[in-house]
Scaffold this active site. Sequence first.
Site, mmCIF file in Angstrom:
data_model
loop_
_atom_site.group_PDB
_atom_site.id
_atom_site.type_symbol
_atom_site.label_atom_id
_atom_site.label_comp_id
_atom_site.label_asym_id
_atom_site.label_seq_id
_atom_site.Cartn_x
_atom_site.Cartn_y
_atom_site.Cartn_z
ATOM 1 N N ASP A 64 2.902 15.113 -4.346
ATOM 2 C CA ASP A 64 3.287 13.779 -4.807
ATOM 3 C C ASP A 64 2.073 12.846 -4.802
ATOM 4 O O ASP A 64 1.951 11.961 -5.651
ATOM 5 C CB ASP A 64 4.396 13.214 -3.914
ATOM 6 C CG ASP A 64 5.739 13.899 -4.165
ATOM 7 O OD1 ASP A 64 6.048 14.169 -5.335
ATOM 8 O OD2 ASP A 64 6.462 14.161 -3.197
ATOM 9 N N GLY A 65 1.168 13.047 -3.820
ATOM 10 C CA GLY A 65 -0.048 12.230 -3.753
ATOM 11 C C GLY A 65 -0.927 12.417 -4.987
ATOM 12 O O GLY A 65 -1.497 11.455 -5.505
ATOM 13 N N ASN A 76 4.711 3.862 -5.544
ATOM 14 C CA ASN A 76 5.526 4.001 -4.330
ATOM 15 C C ASN A 76 5.868 2.657 -3.697
ATOM 16 O O ASN A 76 7.023 2.297 -3.555
ATOM 17 C CB ASN A 76 4.765 4.809 -3.271
ATOM 18 C CG ASN A 76 4.986 6.300 -3.402
ATOM 19 O OD1 ASN A 76 5.901 6.739 -4.102
ATOM 20 N ND2 ASN A 76 4.154 7.073 -2.734
ATOM 21 N N GLU A 77 4.811 1.939 -3.277
ATOM 22 C CA GLU A 77 5.064 0.741 -2.488
ATOM 23 C C GLU A 77 3.848 -0.176 -2.439
ATOM 24 O O GLU A 77 2.715 0.244 -2.714
ATOM 25 C CB GLU A 77 5.496 1.083 -1.050
ATOM 26 C CG GLU A 77 4.408 1.439 -0.048
ATOM 27 C CD GLU A 77 3.808 2.806 -0.204
ATOM 28 O OE1 GLU A 77 2.625 2.871 -0.567
ATOM 29 O OE2 GLU A 77 4.475 3.801 0.026
ATOM 30 N N ARG A 134 6.909 -11.600 12.067
ATOM 31 C CA ARG A 134 5.708 -11.411 12.880
ATOM 32 C C ARG A 134 5.638 -9.949 13.315
ATOM 33 O O ARG A 134 6.616 -9.417 13.817
ATOM 34 C CB ARG A 134 5.716 -12.321 14.110
ATOM 35 C CG ARG A 134 5.499 -13.786 13.793
ATOM 36 C CD ARG A 134 5.616 -14.628 15.040
ATOM 37 N NE ARG A 134 5.400 -16.038 14.767
ATOM 38 C CZ ARG A 134 6.335 -16.868 14.315
ATOM 39 N NH1 ARG A 134 7.551 -16.418 14.050
ATOM 40 N NH2 ARG A 134 6.048 -18.147 14.104
ATOM 41 N N ASN A 175 8.095 4.062 3.198
ATOM 42 C CA ASN A 175 9.329 3.352 3.527
ATOM 43 C C ASN A 175 10.218 4.159 4.462
ATOM 44 O O ASN A 175 10.769 3.637 5.430
ATOM 45 C CB ASN A 175 10.086 3.048 2.224
ATOM 46 C CG ASN A 175 11.502 2.596 2.468
ATOM 47 O OD1 ASN A 175 11.733 1.486 2.937
ATOM 48 N ND2 ASN A 175 12.476 3.454 2.158
HETATM 49 P P1 NAP Z 1 -1.184 11.131 0.640
HETATM 50 O O1 NAP Z 1 -1.862 12.180 1.430
HETATM 51 O O2 NAP Z 1 -1.410 11.079 -0.817
HETATM 52 O O3 NAP Z 1 0.386 11.196 0.928
HETATM 53 C C1 NAP Z 1 0.872 11.195 2.251
HETATM 54 C C2 NAP Z 1 2.176 11.980 2.278
HETATM 55 O O4 NAP Z 1 3.178 11.231 1.583
HETATM 56 C C3 NAP Z 1 2.048 13.354 1.576
HETATM 57 O O5 NAP Z 1 2.760 14.298 2.338
HETATM 58 C C4 NAP Z 1 2.713 13.095 0.238
HETATM 59 O O6 NAP Z 1 3.304 14.247 -0.324
HETATM 60 C C5 NAP Z 1 3.800 12.107 0.640
HETATM 61 N N1 NAP Z 1 4.311 11.299 -0.472
HETATM 62 C C6 NAP Z 1 3.614 10.537 -1.343
HETATM 63 N N2 NAP Z 1 4.456 9.927 -2.205
HETATM 64 C C7 NAP Z 1 5.708 10.340 -1.875
HETATM 65 C C8 NAP Z 1 7.009 10.066 -2.389
HETATM 66 N N3 NAP Z 1 7.191 9.227 -3.415
HETATM 67 N N4 NAP Z 1 8.087 10.648 -1.773
HETATM 68 C C9 NAP Z 1 7.926 11.486 -0.729
HETATM 69 N N5 NAP Z 1 6.720 11.792 -0.186
HETATM 70 C C10 NAP Z 1 5.625 11.219 -0.762
HETATM 71 O O7 NAP Z 1 -1.500 9.753 1.371
HETATM 72 P P2 NAP Z 1 -2.268 8.417 0.957
HETATM 73 O O8 NAP Z 1 -3.358 8.717 0.022
HETATM 74 O O9 NAP Z 1 -2.578 7.711 2.234
HETATM 75 O O10 NAP Z 1 -1.140 7.480 0.261
HETATM 76 C C11 NAP Z 1 -0.291 7.865 -0.752
HETATM 77 C C12 NAP Z 1 1.141 7.596 -0.330
HETATM 78 O O11 NAP Z 1 1.396 8.281 0.878
HETATM 79 C C13 NAP Z 1 1.461 6.134 -0.050
HETATM 80 O O12 NAP Z 1 1.968 5.521 -1.208
HETATM 81 C C14 NAP Z 1 2.478 6.174 1.074
HETATM 82 O O13 NAP Z 1 3.797 6.013 0.636
HETATM 83 C C15 NAP Z 1 2.364 7.560 1.638
HETATM 84 N N6 NAP Z 1 1.942 7.423 3.040
HETATM 85 C C16 NAP Z 1 2.888 7.570 3.998
HETATM 86 C C17 NAP Z 1 2.567 7.374 5.323
HETATM 87 C C18 NAP Z 1 3.627 7.526 6.342
HETATM 88 O O14 NAP Z 1 4.724 7.999 5.992
HETATM 89 N N7 NAP Z 1 3.396 7.118 7.566
HETATM 90 C C19 NAP Z 1 1.282 7.036 5.704
HETATM 91 C C20 NAP Z 1 0.312 6.901 4.700
HETATM 92 C C21 NAP Z 1 0.677 7.099 3.363
HETATM 93 P P3 NAP Z 1 2.428 15.483 -0.888
HETATM 94 O O15 NAP Z 1 2.021 16.266 0.307
HETATM 95 O O16 NAP Z 1 3.395 16.180 -1.782
HETATM 96 O O17 NAP Z 1 1.242 14.903 -1.627
#
Ligand code: NAP
Length: 260
Positions: A46-47, A121-122, A147, A163
């Site tokens: 998804d990333g 995404n967000e 806060r 989210n």
């Molecule tokens: P990233 O490595 O591209 O993604 C982080 C994880 O989020 C990966 O496992 C990815 O899946 C999954 N992901 C991304 N979009 C998703 C969606 N729409 N539904 C379900 N899973 C999804 O990380 P990044 O470059 O930091 O940021 C990209 C996105 O990752 C952000 O938009 C954010 O939503 C998410 N993220 C989540 C967290 C958290 O949950 N704590 C922290 C940082 C970022 P794949 O393995 O299939 O790529």
Amino acid sequence: MPKFNLITKGDRQSEGVAATLREALLQRGMTIDPENPDIVITVGGDGTFLRAIHRHLDDLDRCVFIGMHTGTLGFTTNYATDEWDLLVYDLTNHTAPIVTIPLLKVDVETENGSITYHAVNEIRVENIIRTQLLNVTINQTFLETFRGTGLCISGQVGSTAYNRSAGGAILQEGLDLLQITEITGIHHRAYRSLGSPLVIAKDSVITLDSDDFHGALLCYDHESVKLDHVRKITIRYAKQKAQVMTRADKHYFDRIKNLF
Ligand code: NAP
């Protein structure tokens, strides 16, 4: 004949599948055009899919995006690696439905004018250095002063991403709503905010303002900018939509089952 671009996660497995796909599409008379493609195929997760949409933000009217997942079934990636021939079949025979994903947009007001960013995404405001105060206004009605570390504003696609980790609800495919989720909010006798995710109508306009954004980041998907000298940001659904080739036979609930 359609022109295509292939974007991979960069690992060996993704590169291998992409090479097979590239060959199959070239054999069917399609041409590679990374700058002006009609079709963008991603191989990764998804990333990888998110990054492809950001790369082709100016081409959304023309481009159809197709995601192939190298791991388990993704939310934006609809084909498994061993289904590359099905992907080619669906693409050349137009057998798969095309859905649209509305993008989110954030307008950041600075001393020198407004800057706009888009997200799939967000959009998050996060301050890991100090307590961030955010006045939240929805459709010009003041809701609360938050806060804590920050707020995450997501659409339907992003509901399963950050989210969800922040305790927000998963929104079923087709529910183009906005969701505000707290990121470690402070709740005690002096400071109080809603404390639960809030799902609101898709045409809502959310304003976050603060006298002090020092140390805060504005994160839009995998991208981020500093908010140091900003006073106000406004978030809503954008007019832009990404067109995505999907699978009629892959139910949304089957994708959810891959999450746990
Ligand atoms: P990233 O490595 O591209 O993604 C982080 C994880 O989020 C990966 O496992 C990815 O899946 C999954 N992901 C991304 N979009 C998703 C969606 N729409 N539904 C379900 N899973 C999804 O990380 P990044 O470059 O930091 O940021 C990209 C996105 O990752 C952000 O938009 C954010 O939503 C998410 N993220 C989540 C967290 C958290 O949950 N704590 C922290 C940082 C970022 P794949 O393995 O299939 O790529």
